[in-house]
Design a protein around this motif. Structure first.
Motif, PDB file in Angstrom:
ATOM      1  N   UNK A 121       0.826  -1.201   0.000  1.00  0.00           N
ATOM      2  CA  UNK A 121       0.000   0.000   0.000  1.00  0.00           C
ATOM      3  C   UNK A 121       0.869   1.264   0.000  1.00  0.00           C
ATOM      4  N   UNK A 122       1.962   1.245   0.727  1.00  0.00           N
ATOM      5  CA  UNK A 122       2.854   2.403   0.753  1.00  0.00           C
ATOM      6  C   UNK A 122       3.438   2.677  -0.624  1.00  0.00           C
ATOM      7  N   UNK A 123       3.830   1.608  -1.328  1.00  0.00           N
ATOM      8  CA  UNK A 123       4.356   1.772  -2.684  1.00  0.00           C
ATOM      9  C   UNK A 123       3.292   2.342  -3.606  1.00  0.00           C
ATOM     10  N   UNK A 124       2.071   1.868  -3.446  1.00  0.00           N
ATOM     11  CA  UNK A 124       0.975   2.376  -4.274  1.00  0.00           C
ATOM     12  C   UNK A 124       0.790   3.876  -4.088  1.00  0.00           C
ATOM     13  N   UNK A 125       0.827   4.325  -2.849  1.00  0.00           N
ATOM     14  CA  UNK A 125       0.644   5.758  -2.584  1.00  0.00           C
ATOM     15  C   UNK A 125       1.726   6.585  -3.258  1.00  0.00           C
ATOM     16  N   UNK A 167      -2.525   5.462 -18.126  1.00  0.00           N
ATOM     17  CA  UNK A 167      -2.763   4.542 -17.014  1.00  0.00           C
ATOM     18  C   UNK A 167      -2.486   3.106 -17.398  1.00  0.00           C
ATOM     19  N   UNK A 168      -2.858   2.718 -18.617  1.00  0.00           N
ATOM     20  CA  UNK A 168      -2.645   1.346 -19.070  1.00  0.00           C
ATOM     21  C   UNK A 168      -1.177   0.986 -19.202  1.00  0.00           C
ATOM     22  N   UNK A 169      -0.370   1.926 -19.676  1.00  0.00           N
ATOM     23  CA  UNK A 169       1.069   1.670 -19.796  1.00  0.00           C
ATOM     24  C   UNK A 169       1.699   1.532 -18.408  1.00  0.00           C
ATOM     25  N   UNK A 170       1.322   2.412 -17.492  1.00  0.00           N
ATOM     26  CA  UNK A 170       1.815   2.291 -16.113  1.00  0.00           C
ATOM     27  C   UNK A 170       1.410   0.947 -15.510  1.00  0.00           C
ATOM     28  N   UNK A 171       0.180   0.526 -15.797  1.00  0.00           N
ATOM     29  CA  UNK A 171      -0.303  -0.757 -15.296  1.00  0.00           C
ATOM     30  C   UNK A 171       0.507  -1.917 -15.867  1.00  0.00           C
ATOM     31  N   UNK A 172       0.830  -1.835 -17.153  1.00  0.00           N
ATOM     32  CA  UNK A 172       1.606  -2.894 -17.805  1.00  0.00           C
ATOM     33  C   UNK A 172       2.994  -3.025 -17.189  1.00  0.00           C
ATOM     34  N   UNK A 173       3.682  -1.902 -17.035  1.00  0.00           N
ATOM     35  CA  UNK A 173       5.032  -1.948 -16.462  1.00  0.00           C
ATOM     36  C   UNK A 173       4.981  -2.434 -15.018  1.00  0.00           C
ATOM     37  N   UNK A 174       4.009  -1.924 -14.263  1.00  0.00           N
ATOM     38  CA  UNK A 174       3.896  -2.311 -12.861  1.00  0.00           C
ATOM     39  C   UNK A 174       3.596  -3.780 -12.676  1.00  0.00           C
ATOM     40  N   UNK A 175       2.645  -4.305 -13.442  1.00  0.00           N
ATOM     41  CA  UNK A 175       2.284  -5.721 -13.320  1.00  0.00           C
ATOM     42  C   UNK A 175       3.439  -6.619 -13.754  1.00  0.00           C
ATOM     43  N   UNK A 176       4.179  -6.197 -14.774  1.00  0.00           N
ATOM     44  CA  UNK A 176       5.311  -6.987 -15.239  1.00  0.00           C
ATOM     45  C   UNK A 176       6.419  -7.036 -14.189  1.00  0.00           C
ATOM     46  N   UNK A 177       6.679  -5.897 -13.535  1.00  0.00           N
ATOM     47  CA  UNK A 177       7.742  -5.854 -12.527  1.00  0.00           C
ATOM     48  C   UNK A 177       7.334  -6.574 -11.245  1.00  0.00           C
ATOM     49  N   UNK A 178       6.064  -6.536 -10.924  1.00  0.00           N
ATOM     50  CA  UNK A 178       5.586  -7.234  -9.727  1.00  0.00           C
ATOM     51  C   UNK A 178       5.679  -8.743  -9.865  1.00  0.00           C
ATOM     52  N   UNK A 179       5.361  -9.223 -11.050  1.00  0.00           N
ATOM     53  CA  UNK A 179       5.234 -10.659 -11.234  1.00  0.00           C
ATOM     54  C   UNK A 179       3.818 -11.104 -10.919  1.00  0.00           C
ATOM     55  N   UNK A 180       3.461 -12.326 -11.290  1.00  0.00           N
ATOM     56  CA  UNK A 180       2.091 -12.805 -11.100  1.00  0.00           C
ATOM     57  C   UNK A 180       1.776 -13.100  -9.638  1.00  0.00           C
ATOM     58  N   UNK A 181       0.494 -13.171  -9.347  1.00  0.00           N
ATOM     59  CA  UNK A 181       0.050 -13.562  -8.012  1.00  0.00           C
ATOM     60  C   UNK A 181       0.443 -15.012  -7.738  1.00  0.00           C
ATOM     61  N   UNK A 182       0.623 -15.320  -6.493  1.00  0.00           N
ATOM     62  CA  UNK A 182       0.946 -16.692  -6.093  1.00  0.00           C
ATOM     63  C   UNK A 182      -0.189 -17.617  -6.542  1.00  0.00           C
ATOM     64  N   UNK A 183       0.181 -18.678  -7.259  1.00  0.00           N
ATOM     65  CA  UNK A 183      -0.818 -19.639  -7.720  1.00  0.00           C
ATOM     66  C   UNK A 183      -1.411 -19.326  -9.072  1.00  0.00           C
ATOM     67  N   UNK A 377      11.432   3.909 -14.117  1.00  0.00           N
ATOM     68  CA  UNK A 377      12.363   4.506 -13.150  1.00  0.00           C
ATOM     69  C   UNK A 377      11.707   4.602 -11.776  1.00  0.00           C
ATOM     70  N   UNK A 378      10.445   5.059 -11.742  1.00  0.00           N
ATOM     71  CA  UNK A 378       9.719   5.190 -10.475  1.00  0.00           C
ATOM     72  C   UNK A 378       9.587   3.831  -9.780  1.00  0.00           C
ATOM     73  N   UNK A 379       9.182   2.812 -10.532  1.00  0.00           N
ATOM     74  CA  UNK A 379       8.992   1.488  -9.937  1.00  0.00           C
ATOM     75  C   UNK A 379      10.315   0.889  -9.461  1.00  0.00           C
ATOM     76  N   UNK A 380      11.385   1.098 -10.219  1.00  0.00           N
ATOM     77  CA  UNK A 380      12.685   0.560  -9.818  1.00  0.00           C
ATOM     78  C   UNK A 380      13.142   1.208  -8.516  1.00  0.00           C
ATOM     79  N   UNK A 381      12.979   2.524  -8.409  1.00  0.00           N
ATOM     80  CA  UNK A 381      13.368   3.218  -7.184  1.00  0.00           C
ATOM     81  C   UNK A 381      12.552   2.726  -5.986  1.00  0.00           C
ATOM     82  N   UNK A 382      11.257   2.529  -6.191  1.00  0.00           N
ATOM     83  CA  UNK A 382      10.417   2.022  -5.099  1.00  0.00           C
ATOM     84  C   UNK A 382      10.847   0.610  -4.712  1.00  0.00           C
ATOM     85  N   UNK A 383      11.103  -0.205  -5.732  1.00  0.00           N
ATOM     86  CA  UNK A 383      11.478  -1.602  -5.479  1.00  0.00           C
ATOM     87  C   UNK A 383      12.791  -1.692  -4.716  1.00  0.00           C
TER      88      UNK A 383
END
Length: 569
Positions: A121-125, A167-183, A377-383
């Motif tokens: 949640x903190x990363x999302x904010x 928003x869709x491009x941000x979603x694509x990069x974010x979901x790719x960097x996060x990886x899939x949900x467990x299972x 860049x934003x996601x890498x810094x947060x990660x």
């Protein structure tokens, strides 16, 4: 500038409708994800608007609409400078500022769905703030703030690219960097369906969004004080609705053919895909063009969801990448084909040549490149700092409890631990007196040697046959039964269905279990009655199990054996 009450009311009404889209996004995302993350989803959709509002006020609006240059506006904390050059005729600054604020918040909230169920949640904010501070405003300046794309003639009337594709491009990069949900994927990389917990929520969200889209697109005329504006608004409303409706019809037919049955969640996604896609050119295309575009979106959204899910294996629980990213880009490009020349250059299909189409393609590619680089860049810094994804044990437990301390978003429908000592139930002992209104009679102890035989008959059947079974059993003298909703399967291991294009192996199917304990009614009568009622000749008719019962005790009276099964006369 002479103010126009009509134009100002129109813009403020549109702002209110676009703001209410936050409720639609909340319902959609919550419905398409699991119950254990509902509170987290609702919290994120609240906070991206609440965080985005001051961010856009402090810096975003100036960066987007300040004179500046072709690439960026100016820094203007608190919107204190002169913006008369960009204000619509008759609309005051603060009315236009709130109108643009709600558009900014819409772009930020799109990302939430694709990254749902595993993001801190903190990363999302933090990344939500970044989108509102400089990602959305800079690309928005290019398109709507007098930047280089608008100077070339790029047309994105209400934000297929400026809002949704960003928003869709941000979603694509974010979901790719996060990886899939467990299972989500098995050992072989094959996707497994993770069903959303509440389609009613999702449906309500889509209808809210569809309703609010009339403000999103219609109020983007920012004027209603002329015949031209009134005519344009009518066409915009009609095209917006038509594209969404046609997209739904096409997806329904397409999934029906592709999966054997029409896919519910995919068809609801198609409504949003049609709305997103038509947003760029809703003022520039004819109803025929809008219908054709809607049909294209209806097919593309299905193929896109399958592509990201099965081929590139990017886990997007709600389809945000496909709906907003892919269809937003596609709708902007198709405007270069179907524009009739009323409010823009003519599209390719109307004799306009390739220039306008080329500008539309250039705009889409440029915005994708910019947003992808900056959000990475934003996601890498947060990660690398606070982390982007929650721990596996937190994800399994659910973000409601791990991120917010919320045991469940459905307290009335869940078994909650009793932590209040003063409310603990009283321990009942044999000394507690029976209520005076209930007569108690002494009965002899249970005699194993002389007692009649008791038999338990357990019937597993389809839910649709329960009422008929209940009535038939009562007809032969069965006066008491226990009914449970259960999950089960036979040797066939259920039937394969599809959810959002992914196979769902329904090995455990919903059934009803009916238990009766009998002594007076012949067991064979119960069996034959149940067989007669439940039989269809098809797999799944059910099973009947018969057990011996040692004793029966009626708690209220203490009666045992045969008497415990009889009604009070």
């Amino acid at each position: 500038m002479t103010l126009s009450a009509v134009n100002t009311i129109w813009v403020l009404l549109g702002a209110a409708l676009v703001f209410f889209m936050q409720a639609g996004f909340s319902m959609c995302e919550a419905g398409f994800t699991r119950a254990k993350n509902t509170g987290n989803i609702l919290m994120k959709n609240l906070m991206d608007f609440c965080i985005g509002t001051p961010c856009f006020w402090l810096f975003g609006f100036g960066i987007m609409f300040g004179l500046g240059n072709g690439l960026i506006g100016w820094l203007d904390p608190g919107i204190a400078k002169d913006y008369s050059q960009i204000l619509p005729a008759g609309v005051p600054l603060w009315a236009y500022a709130i109108f643009q604020t709600v558009f900014c918040a819409t772009s930020a909230t799109i990302v939430s769905g694709a990254m749902a169920e595993r993001t801190k949640f903190s990363a999302y904010c933090i990344y939500s703030a970044c989108i509102s501070l400089f990602i959305y405003p800079i690309s928005g300046h290019w398109i709507w703030g007098g930047g280089w794309l608008s100077q070339l003639g790029f047309h994105d009337f209400a934000g297929s690219t400026a809002v949704h594709m960003v928003g869709g491009v941000c979603a694509l990069i974010g979901a790719a960097m996060l990886g899939p949900r467990i299972g989500k994927y098995d050992a072989d990389g094959k996707p497994k369906a993770i069903l959303g917990h509440n389609l009613t929520f999702a449906a309500l969200g889509v209808f809210i969004l569809w309703f609010c889209w009339f403000g999103f697109n219609g109020a983007s005329t920012v004027a209603m004080d002329s015949d031209e504006a009134v005519t344009s608004a009518g066409l915009i409303f009609f095209n917006t609705n038509l594209a969404a409706a046609v997209a739904c019809c096409v997806t329904l037919i397409f999934t029906w053919i592709r999966y054997g049955k029409p896919d519910v969640s995919m068809t609801y996604n198609a409504a949003l895909a049609g709305l997103v896609g038509i947003t760029a050119g809703c003022d520039a295309v004819s109803p025929l063009g809008a219908a054709i575009m809607g049909a294209v979106f209806g097919i593309v959204v299905v193929l896109s969801v399958e592509f990201f899910d099965k081929v590139v294996k990017i886990d997007d629980p709600v389809g945000a990448i496909s709906v907003h990213g892919v269809c937003g880009a596609l709708g902007t490009i198709l405007t270069g084909l179907f524009a009739t020349g009323v409010s823009t250059e003519k599209g390719l299909f109307y004799g306009g040549g390739f220039h306008f189409l080329g500008v539309q393609c250039l705009g889409v590619v440029s915005v994708i490149a910019y947003v992808a680089v900056i959000i990475t860049v934003v996601f890498v810094l947060i990660k690398k700092t606070i982390g982007l994804r929650v721990a596996p044990e937190e994800e399994i437990a659910g973000l409601d409890v791990s991120e917010h301390g919320l045991l469940t978003a459905y307290a009335g429908f869940a078994m909650m631990p009793d932590t209040a000592a003063e409310d603990a139930p009283v321990v009942v002992s044999g000394e507690v007196p029976v209520a005076e209104a209930i007569p108690v009679k002494k009965v002899p102890a249970f005699d194993e040697g002389t007692s009649p035989k008791f038999t338990k008959v357990e019937i597993i059947c389809k839910e649709t046959r329960f009422e008929a079974l209940k009535n038939a059993l009562m007809g032969i003298g069965i006066t008491g039964m226990t009914v449970s909703h259960v999950m089960g399967c036979g040797v066939q291991k259920g039937k394969t269905e599809y959810y959002r294009g992914v196979e769902v192996k329904a090995e455990l199917l919903p059934k009803v279990q009916v238990d009766v304990v009998i002594s007076k009614v012949p067991v064979r009568s119960v069996i034959e009655t149940a067989k007669k009622v439940l039989y269809t000749g098809h797999i799944g008719d059910g099973k009947i199990f018969v057990y011996d019962v040692e004793n029966v005790v009626k708690v209220r009276t203490g009666e045992e054996g045969y008497d415990a099964l009889q009604d009070v006369e």
